[in-house]
Design a protein around this motif. Structure first.
Motif, mmCIF file in Angstrom:
data_model
loop_
_atom_site.group_PDB
_atom_site.id
_atom_site.type_symbol
_atom_site.label_atom_id
_atom_site.label_comp_id
_atom_site.label_asym_id
_atom_site.label_seq_id
_atom_site.Cartn_x
_atom_site.Cartn_y
_atom_site.Cartn_z
ATOM 1 N N THR A 57 0.915 -1.188 -0.093
ATOM 2 C CA THR A 57 -0.033 0.007 0.072
ATOM 3 C C THR A 57 0.764 1.316 -0.193
ATOM 4 N N TYR A 58 2.226 1.051 0.264
ATOM 5 C CA TYR A 58 3.104 2.243 0.142
ATOM 6 C C TYR A 58 2.696 3.441 1.170
ATOM 7 N N ASP A 59 2.320 2.786 2.474
ATOM 8 C CA ASP A 59 1.963 3.865 3.455
ATOM 9 C C ASP A 59 2.908 3.629 4.779
ATOM 10 N N HIS A 60 4.156 3.600 4.341
ATOM 11 C CA HIS A 60 5.026 3.464 5.524
ATOM 12 C C HIS A 60 6.222 4.602 5.507
ATOM 13 N N GLU A 61 6.713 4.940 6.367
ATOM 14 C CA GLU A 61 7.553 5.971 6.630
ATOM 15 C C GLU A 61 8.523 6.353 5.264
ATOM 16 N N ASP A 62 9.088 5.442 4.672
ATOM 17 C CA ASP A 62 9.852 6.085 3.661
ATOM 18 C C ASP A 62 9.285 5.807 2.479
ATOM 19 N N ALA A 63 7.884 5.729 2.187
ATOM 20 C CA ALA A 63 7.210 5.338 0.949
ATOM 21 C C ALA A 63 7.555 6.620 -0.255
ATOM 22 N N GLU A 64 7.555 7.794 0.386
ATOM 23 C CA GLU A 64 7.652 8.971 -0.690
ATOM 24 C C GLU A 64 8.948 8.809 -1.282
ATOM 25 N N GLN A 65 10.093 8.227 -0.632
ATOM 26 C CA GLN A 65 11.304 8.260 -1.142
ATOM 27 C C GLN A 65 11.563 7.008 -2.161
ATOM 28 N N LEU A 66 10.763 5.957 -1.597
ATOM 29 C CA LEU A 66 10.599 4.645 -2.504
ATOM 30 C C LEU A 66 9.833 4.749 -3.967
ATOM 31 N N LEU B 41 13.215 -3.730 -1.235
ATOM 32 C CA LEU B 41 14.195 -2.787 -1.375
ATOM 33 C C LEU B 41 15.485 -3.222 -1.468
ATOM 34 N N THR B 42 16.140 -2.706 -2.719
ATOM 35 C CA THR B 42 17.704 -3.335 -3.160
ATOM 36 C C THR B 42 18.542 -3.244 -1.949
ATOM 37 N N GLU B 43 18.308 -2.319 -1.173
ATOM 38 C CA GLU B 43 19.631 -2.163 0.016
ATOM 39 C C GLU B 43 19.299 -2.826 1.077
ATOM 40 N N ASP C 194 17.401 -3.646 -13.322
ATOM 41 C CA ASP C 194 16.335 -2.483 -13.712
ATOM 42 C C ASP C 194 14.790 -3.257 -13.233
ATOM 43 N N ALA C 195 14.856 -4.057 -12.174
ATOM 44 C CA ALA C 195 13.597 -4.658 -11.566
ATOM 45 C C ALA C 195 13.843 -4.587 -10.115
ATOM 46 N N VAL C 196 14.622 -3.844 -9.526
ATOM 47 C CA VAL C 196 14.568 -3.597 -8.071
ATOM 48 C C VAL C 196 14.572 -2.104 -7.910
ATOM 49 N N ALA C 197 14.074 -1.733 -6.573
ATOM 50 C CA ALA C 197 13.752 -0.696 -6.245
ATOM 51 C C ALA C 197 14.416 -0.174 -4.860
ATOM 52 N N HIS C 198 14.654 1.147 -4.553
ATOM 53 C CA HIS C 198 15.725 1.414 -3.245
ATOM 54 C C HIS C 198 14.911 2.634 -3.018
ATOM 55 N N ILE C 199 15.327 2.909 -1.630
ATOM 56 C CA ILE C 199 15.358 4.125 -1.012
ATOM 57 C C ILE C 199 16.334 5.227 -1.197
ATOM 58 N N HIS C 200 17.672 4.283 -1.053
ATOM 59 C CA HIS C 200 18.923 5.236 -1.219
ATOM 60 C C HIS C 200 19.620 4.594 -2.337
ATOM 61 N N ALA C 201 19.711 5.451 -3.455
ATOM 62 C CA ALA C 201 20.306 4.977 -4.578
ATOM 63 C C ALA C 201 21.946 4.708 -4.254
ATOM 64 N N ASP C 202 22.629 5.221 -3.497
ATOM 65 C CA ASP C 202 24.142 5.185 -3.136
ATOM 66 C C ASP C 202 24.110 3.505 -2.615
ATOM 67 N N LEU C 203 23.186 3.306 -1.530
ATOM 68 C CA LEU C 203 23.400 2.415 -1.135
ATOM 69 C C LEU C 203 22.886 1.112 -2.065
ATOM 70 N N ALA C 204 21.667 1.285 -2.658
ATOM 71 C CA ALA C 204 21.393 0.233 -3.728
ATOM 72 C C ALA C 204 22.610 -0.226 -4.455
#
Length: 183
Positions: free
Chosen positions: A19-28, A126-128, A150-160
């Motif tokens: 549902t993407y209703d968690h704390e980091d959803a906007e970044q994800l 999440l990738t990371e 190209d089929a994994v999603a992340h919050i932090h690109a550098d960590l991914a």
């Protein structure tokens, strides 16, 4: 290192029923939207080849819920557009998890063994976190691992990016694309 005795492949979709209703959803959300076409392509390819598709998903602390209920809730939410294109079909399998790794206290390893799977293709989020920890747990179980970048999603690109490098270097994971991943 022991070689896997099983040769079949399974596609594992991690935490995409959300549902993407968690704390980091906007970044994800931007990364999830970017990864969605890759996940869709993997699902199409897996289904064309009769490769088992296993959704492994957080239950978000809802211990009385089941996968159908989780899917219905996600499809009724504000981000149903991220769930509808990848909804499980009648052949899809579903495992509920409570922590980061798809293997931690789940029946997944037993299921993979029953299906004769020695190679897993991991996609999702999440990738990371969940993808990284799941790749490690697959590796220590002597499963071959592929992660389509190209089929994994992340919050932090550098960590991914670092996680993908770690999976490739430390876990012998193949980092490919959704189109070139071996299914």
């Amino acid at each position: 290192m022991d070689e896997p005795r099983n040769e079949n492949t399974a596609l594992i979709v991690i935490d995409m029923i959300s549902t993407y209703d968690h704390e980091d959803a906007e970044q994800l959300l931007p990364a999830a939207r970017k990864a969605l076409p890759g996940v869709v392509r993997l699902l199409e390819r897996a289904r064309e080849k009769d490769v088992p598709v296993i959704y492994v998903n957080d239950n978000f602390g809802e211990w009385r819920s089941h996968h159908g209920e989780m899917l219905e809730t996600a499809l009724a939410g504000p981000h149903a557009d991220l769930v509808e294109p990848i909804r499980p079909d009648d052949k899809s399998l579903f495992v509920v998890k409570a922590r980061h790794s798809i293997f931690f206290e789940t029946p997944l390893h037993y299921l993979l063994d029953q299906l004769g799977v020695g190679h897993v293709v991991l996609c999702g989020q999440l990738t990371e976190q969940c993808v990284l920890y799941s790749a490690l747990d697959a590796h220590i179980r002597h499963l071959r691992v592929t992660v389509p970048s190209d089929a994994v999603a992340h919050i932090h690109a550098d960590l991914a990016d670092a996680a993908l490098r770690m999976m490739e270097r430390n876990m012998s994971a193949e980092i490919r694309t959704a189109e070139t991943a071996r299914l």
